[in-house]
Design a protein around this motif. Sequence first.
Motif, PDB file in Angstrom:
ATOM      1  N   VAL A 123       6.365   5.117   0.087  1.00  0.00           N
ATOM      2  CA  VAL A 123       5.885   4.352  -1.108  1.00  0.00           C
ATOM      3  C   VAL A 123       4.615   5.317  -1.592  1.00  0.00           C
ATOM      4  O   VAL A 123       3.648   5.208  -0.942  1.00  0.00           O
ATOM      5  N   LYS A 124       4.924   5.680  -2.836  1.00  0.00           N
ATOM      6  CA  LYS A 124       3.821   6.531  -3.565  1.00  0.00           C
ATOM      7  C   LYS A 124       3.797   6.017  -4.940  1.00  0.00           C
ATOM      8  O   LYS A 124       4.378   6.721  -5.872  1.00  0.00           O
ATOM      9  N   GLY A 125       3.151   4.831  -5.334  1.00  0.00           N
ATOM     10  CA  GLY A 125       3.004   4.322  -6.457  1.00  0.00           C
ATOM     11  C   GLY A 125       4.387   3.316  -6.624  1.00  0.00           C
ATOM     12  O   GLY A 125       5.230   3.271  -5.772  1.00  0.00           O
ATOM     13  N   SER A 126       4.449   2.548  -7.782  1.00  0.00           N
ATOM     14  CA  SER A 126       5.690   1.732  -7.796  1.00  0.00           C
ATOM     15  C   SER A 126       6.767   2.524  -8.144  1.00  0.00           C
ATOM     16  O   SER A 126       6.903   3.650  -8.582  1.00  0.00           O
ATOM     17  N   GLN A 127       7.777   1.955  -7.669  1.00  0.00           N
ATOM     18  CA  GLN A 127       9.233   2.584  -7.720  1.00  0.00           C
ATOM     19  C   GLN A 127      10.313   1.651  -7.318  1.00  0.00           C
ATOM     20  O   GLN A 127      10.177   0.557  -6.998  1.00  0.00           O
ATOM     21  N   THR A 128      11.689   2.165  -7.736  1.00  0.00           N
ATOM     22  CA  THR A 128      12.807   1.447  -7.284  1.00  0.00           C
ATOM     23  C   THR A 128      13.442   2.077  -6.198  1.00  0.00           C
ATOM     24  O   THR A 128      13.722   3.203  -6.390  1.00  0.00           O
ATOM     25  N   PHE A 129      14.069   1.299  -5.458  1.00  0.00           N
ATOM     26  CA  PHE A 129      14.537   1.713  -4.215  1.00  0.00           C
ATOM     27  C   PHE A 129      15.835   0.425  -3.721  1.00  0.00           C
ATOM     28  O   PHE A 129      15.459  -0.303  -3.428  1.00  0.00           O
ATOM     29  N   ASP A 130      17.070   1.070  -4.166  1.00  0.00           N
ATOM     30  CA  ASP A 130      18.061   0.012  -3.743  1.00  0.00           C
ATOM     31  C   ASP A 130      18.634   0.595  -2.398  1.00  0.00           C
ATOM     32  O   ASP A 130      18.581   1.559  -1.800  1.00  0.00           O
ATOM     33  N   ILE A 131      18.930  -0.617  -1.684  1.00  0.00           N
ATOM     34  CA  ILE A 131      19.364  -0.580  -0.364  1.00  0.00           C
ATOM     35  C   ILE A 131      20.762  -0.697  -0.196  1.00  0.00           C
ATOM     36  O   ILE A 131      21.547  -1.723  -0.510  1.00  0.00           O
ATOM     37  N   GLU A 132      21.585   0.348   0.251  1.00  0.00           N
ATOM     38  CA  GLU A 132      23.027   0.392   0.380  1.00  0.00           C
ATOM     39  C   GLU A 132      23.553  -0.152   1.777  1.00  0.00           C
ATOM     40  O   GLU A 132      23.048   0.082   2.684  1.00  0.00           O
ATOM     41  N   VAL A 133      24.376  -1.144   1.509  1.00  0.00           N
ATOM     42  CA  VAL A 133      25.022  -1.929   2.670  1.00  0.00           C
ATOM     43  C   VAL A 133      26.532  -1.726   2.655  1.00  0.00           C
ATOM     44  O   VAL A 133      26.996  -1.594   1.523  1.00  0.00           O
ATOM     45  N   PHE A 139       0.931  -1.407  -0.008  1.00  0.00           N
ATOM     46  CA  PHE A 139       0.052   0.186   0.057  1.00  0.00           C
ATOM     47  C   PHE A 139       0.720   1.365  -0.008  1.00  0.00           C
ATOM     48  O   PHE A 139       2.037   1.192   0.614  1.00  0.00           O
ATOM     49  N   ASN A 140       0.388   2.530  -0.571  1.00  0.00           N
ATOM     50  CA  ASN A 140       0.946   3.605  -0.562  1.00  0.00           C
ATOM     51  C   ASN A 140       1.015   4.146   0.996  1.00  0.00           C
ATOM     52  O   ASN A 140       0.194   3.992   1.775  1.00  0.00           O
ATOM     53  N   ASN A 141       2.542   4.253   1.452  1.00  0.00           N
ATOM     54  CA  ASN A 141       2.693   4.654   2.983  1.00  0.00           C
ATOM     55  C   ASN A 141       4.025   4.808   2.966  1.00  0.00           C
ATOM     56  O   ASN A 141       4.921   4.480   2.366  1.00  0.00           O
ATOM     57  N   THR A 142       4.200   5.241   4.314  1.00  0.00           N
ATOM     58  CA  THR A 142       5.900   5.399   4.732  1.00  0.00           C
ATOM     59  C   THR A 142       6.059   4.138   5.644  1.00  0.00           C
ATOM     60  O   THR A 142       5.683   3.935   6.633  1.00  0.00           O
ATOM     61  N   TYR A 143       7.129   3.411   5.089  1.00  0.00           N
ATOM     62  CA  TYR A 143       7.501   2.136   5.823  1.00  0.00           C
ATOM     63  C   TYR A 143       8.702   2.218   6.533  1.00  0.00           C
ATOM     64  O   TYR A 143       9.729   3.194   6.107  1.00  0.00           O
ATOM     65  N   LYS A 144       9.089   1.528   7.601  1.00  0.00           N
ATOM     66  CA  LYS A 144      10.263   1.593   8.270  1.00  0.00           C
ATOM     67  C   LYS A 144      11.057   0.172   7.890  1.00  0.00           C
ATOM     68  O   LYS A 144      10.510  -0.777   8.008  1.00  0.00           O
ATOM     69  N   LEU A 145      12.329   0.299   6.958  1.00  0.00           N
ATOM     70  CA  LEU A 145      12.928  -0.542   6.450  1.00  0.00           C
ATOM     71  C   LEU A 145      14.068  -1.169   7.466  1.00  0.00           C
ATOM     72  O   LEU A 145      14.905  -0.318   7.831  1.00  0.00           O
ATOM     73  N   ILE A 146      14.217  -2.498   8.028  1.00  0.00           N
ATOM     74  CA  ILE A 146      15.197  -2.759   8.900  1.00  0.00           C
ATOM     75  C   ILE A 146      15.601  -4.221   8.335  1.00  0.00           C
ATOM     76  O   ILE A 146      14.883  -5.339   8.035  1.00  0.00           O
ATOM     77  N   ILE A 147      17.023  -4.232   8.216  1.00  0.00           N
ATOM     78  CA  ILE A 147      17.740  -5.330   8.208  1.00  0.00           C
ATOM     79  C   ILE A 147      18.339  -5.961   9.582  1.00  0.00           C
ATOM     80  O   ILE A 147      19.085  -5.323  10.171  1.00  0.00           O
TER      81      ILE A 147
END
Length: 235
Positions: free
Chosen positions: A112-122, A80-88
């Motif tokens: 998330v606002k519609g489909s998108q690409t998001f790379d996660i830098e580690v 869903f469109n929203n703001t998420y907390k991403l945790i590894i």
Amino acid sequence: MKFKIHLCLMLLLGLGLVSCEFDNYDEPKSMLEGRLVYNGEPINVSYNDVSFQLWEPGWQKKTPINVAVDQDGSYSTVLFNNTYKLIIQPFQGPFKSKTNDVTKSDTILVEVKGSQTFDIEVLPYYMIRSAQLTGSGNKASATFKVEQIITGLDAKSVEFVGFYTNKTFFVDRSSSNNIASATLNGADITDMNNISLSVDIPAINPAQNYVYGRVGVKIAGVEDMIFSPVQKINL
């Protein structure tokens, strides 16, 4: 008595409306996809072993969305469109999470606002460089370099390096994902810029004149290995 009956009916009606409201939510439609990367380079991992969590605010039930990372470091999920907390989680992956500039922690906010690409830098402990895989007859060989990325107090040693081959595209250390492998202990590596390994390919039924392969590094004290990209090896 009539008042109590009316009150019960109103409560049941209210619960019914709430239930209908939950049931009538549209399905999530926004595709979030990307890769685990280090300076833009994908982090290759073993199949179905590495994941991360997305936490969506606003729900009473506190359960994360677990997102699996593919062999080539890519991922995708529908949200869903929203703001998420991403945790590894700390035990996931052959790398350390980087401190996020916004949260000042390893938590990343993803809007998330519609489909998108998001790379996660580690920040990986090691990277594999210049992997060359070749085959001839029933033998496959690999040469590669190993570059140490994390140094200093957080550095970890190489436990072993491995060369893995399989008849399918899924290749890693798991016994179900390789038909031939060779390893070299870290203590026996004399030159990290010149590592060679070879394996004998067993008979494949039905017969095929190729296998898939890649090399990997097992880091001491870290469960998940980092790998080179999967390559097709003609025999």
